[in-house]
Motif scaffolding. Structure first.
Motif, PDB file in Angstrom:
ATOM      1  N   ARG A 184     -66.280  12.848  45.809  1.00 42.61           N
ATOM      2  CA  ARG A 184     -66.298  11.548  45.123  1.00 42.61           C
ATOM      3  C   ARG A 184     -66.505  10.420  46.114  1.00 42.61           C
ATOM      4  O   ARG A 184     -67.212   9.444  45.840  1.00 42.61           O
ATOM      5  CB  ARG A 184     -64.995  11.337  44.356  1.00 42.61           C
ATOM      6  CG  ARG A 184     -64.913  12.131  43.095  1.00 42.61           C
ATOM      7  CD  ARG A 184     -63.845  11.547  42.165  1.00 42.61           C
ATOM      8  NE  ARG A 184     -63.726  12.352  40.978  1.00 42.61           N
ATOM      9  CZ  ARG A 184     -62.848  13.332  40.828  1.00 42.61           C
ATOM     10  NH1 ARG A 184     -61.991  13.623  41.788  1.00 42.61           N
ATOM     11  NH2 ARG A 184     -62.809  14.035  39.699  1.00 42.61           N
ATOM     12  N   LEU A 187     -70.175  10.292  46.986  1.00 40.43           N
ATOM     13  CA  LEU A 187     -70.963   9.754  45.881  1.00 40.43           C
ATOM     14  C   LEU A 187     -70.767   8.243  45.761  1.00 40.43           C
ATOM     15  O   LEU A 187     -71.714   7.494  45.520  1.00 40.43           O
ATOM     16  CB  LEU A 187     -70.581  10.427  44.561  1.00 40.43           C
ATOM     17  CG  LEU A 187     -70.978  11.894  44.389  1.00 40.43           C
ATOM     18  CD1 LEU A 187     -70.578  12.391  43.005  1.00 40.43           C
ATOM     19  CD2 LEU A 187     -72.462  12.090  44.605  1.00 40.43           C
ATOM     20  N   ARG A 188     -69.538   7.803  45.933  1.00 40.24           N
ATOM     21  CA  ARG A 188     -69.241   6.377  45.840  1.00 40.24           C
ATOM     22  C   ARG A 188     -70.048   5.601  46.881  1.00 40.24           C
ATOM     23  O   ARG A 188     -70.662   4.576  46.576  1.00 40.24           O
ATOM     24  CB  ARG A 188     -67.740   6.119  46.009  1.00 40.24           C
ATOM     25  CG  ARG A 188     -67.341   4.653  45.812  1.00 40.24           C
ATOM     26  CD  ARG A 188     -65.848   4.434  45.990  1.00 40.24           C
ATOM     27  NE  ARG A 188     -65.090   4.920  44.843  1.00 40.24           N
ATOM     28  CZ  ARG A 188     -64.248   5.961  44.879  1.00 40.24           C
ATOM     29  NH1 ARG A 188     -64.039   6.624  45.998  1.00 40.24           N
ATOM     30  NH2 ARG A 188     -63.599   6.331  43.792  1.00 40.24           N
ATOM     31  N   LEU A 191     -73.771   5.562  45.878  1.00 37.62           N
ATOM     32  CA  LEU A 191     -74.062   4.703  44.730  1.00 37.62           C
ATOM     33  C   LEU A 191     -73.915   3.231  45.087  1.00 37.62           C
ATOM     34  O   LEU A 191     -74.731   2.398  44.688  1.00 37.62           O
ATOM     35  CB  LEU A 191     -73.127   5.057  43.559  1.00 37.62           C
ATOM     36  CG  LEU A 191     -73.427   6.398  42.878  1.00 37.62           C
ATOM     37  CD1 LEU A 191     -72.303   6.785  41.917  1.00 37.62           C
ATOM     38  CD2 LEU A 191     -74.746   6.336  42.136  1.00 37.62           C
TER      39      LEU A 191
END
Lengths: 198, 84
Positions: A184, A187-188, A191
């Motif tokens: 996560r 991905l954070r 993004l």
């Protein structure tokens, strides 16, 4: 002979863990009855097909993976103890087959796939098509190492919690939590760097 | 700024509704299993045929030895040169 072997599996159906029709067909399959194993495939192919679609977006590869799951299931059938429904056992084989596929692909390609460009962010309010959303999520998760990718795939697509993921893969719950957290975080960063989610 | 990963949860909720393409693998699975079973039988067949051949060779050698041992004159007839 086949009837006697079928009766040997009745205790699984009586205990309520395994559906009667599954118990019968498992017994017959082990006795060499091809039609019985064919029935098992027909019964669970849709379910497994749905699951394996999370491991590839290529239709030919998808079909091969589904086929591989059922071949492995047959070869492992003697080891099915009936301690959980047949579906759970089959899903475990499917997950490991898909994971192995990712590991082999990662070895050929290098550990993680670079994120060249994100596909267009799908609309969520109102929601866009399910295929657009699935494609977007698939491409994003593809940038992760196989073990991290698997944890988030099982979470996002099958809504499994950390304990269920740990049970499915034979990992510890702590390991699953660490991998989920790491995935996560990556991905954070990706993004937010791309200006999405804001 | 909403959290990017929370945003993914909303996308995932939509993504889960996607239907996978249909497959039809039963025939291919059964065919592959039959092929694997046949491949496993081949070495056993070769081993069985080899064993039969070896048994035949040893049987013939054994018969020859048996003849030599049980007939005391056999060696005499085989090795005595012709005089004259």
């Amino acid at each position: 002979m086949a009837h006697e072997l079928t009766l040997g599996w009745e205790h699984l159906a009586v205990a309520g863990l395994v559906a009667r029709e599954d118990a019968d067909d498992i017994g017959l399959s082990l006795a060499g009855d091809e039609a019985a194993f064919g029935r098992l495939i027909d019964r669970y192919e849709g379910l497994i097909g749905q699951q394996m679609w999370r491991f590839t977006r290529d239709r030919a590869t998808h079909e091969e993976l589904v086929q591989e799951v059922f071949v492995q299931a047959y070869l492992s059938l003697k080891g099915f103890r009936g301690q959980a429904p047949f579906e759970h056992w089959l899903r475990r084989i499917a997950t490991r087959t898909g994971y192995r596929f990712w590991q082999e692909a990662a070895k050929r390609r290098g550990r993680e796939a670079p994120l060249d460009a994100l596909p267009a962010e799908p609309s969520v309010d109102p929601p866009g098509t399910a295929s657009e959303a699935a494609e977007y999520l698939f491409v994003l998760l593809e940038t992760l190492a196989p073990q991290d990718r698997l944890v988030l795939t099982l979470h996002y697509f099958e809504q499994l919690d950390t304990q269920e993921i740990a049970d499915r893969m034979g990992w510890s719950r702590t390991l699953v939590k660490v991998r989920a957290h790491r995935a996560r975080a990556k991905l954070r960063r990706q993004l937010e760097a791309a200006g999405y989610g804001g | 700024m909403r959290d990017a990963v929370e945003h993914l949860e909303r996308i995932a909720a939509v993504a889960r509704c996607e239907q996978a393409p249909r497959t039809g693998v039963a025939a291919a699975v059964l065919c592959e299993l039959r092929a694997q079973a046949a491949a496993e039988e081949r070495p056993m067949l070769i081993f069985a045929l080899g064993s039969v051949a070896m048994a035949g060779v040893f049987a013939m050698a054994g018969l020859y030895l048996f003849d030599s041992i049980t007939d005391p004159l056999a060696l005499l007839f085989h090795t005595t040169p012709v005089l004259g």
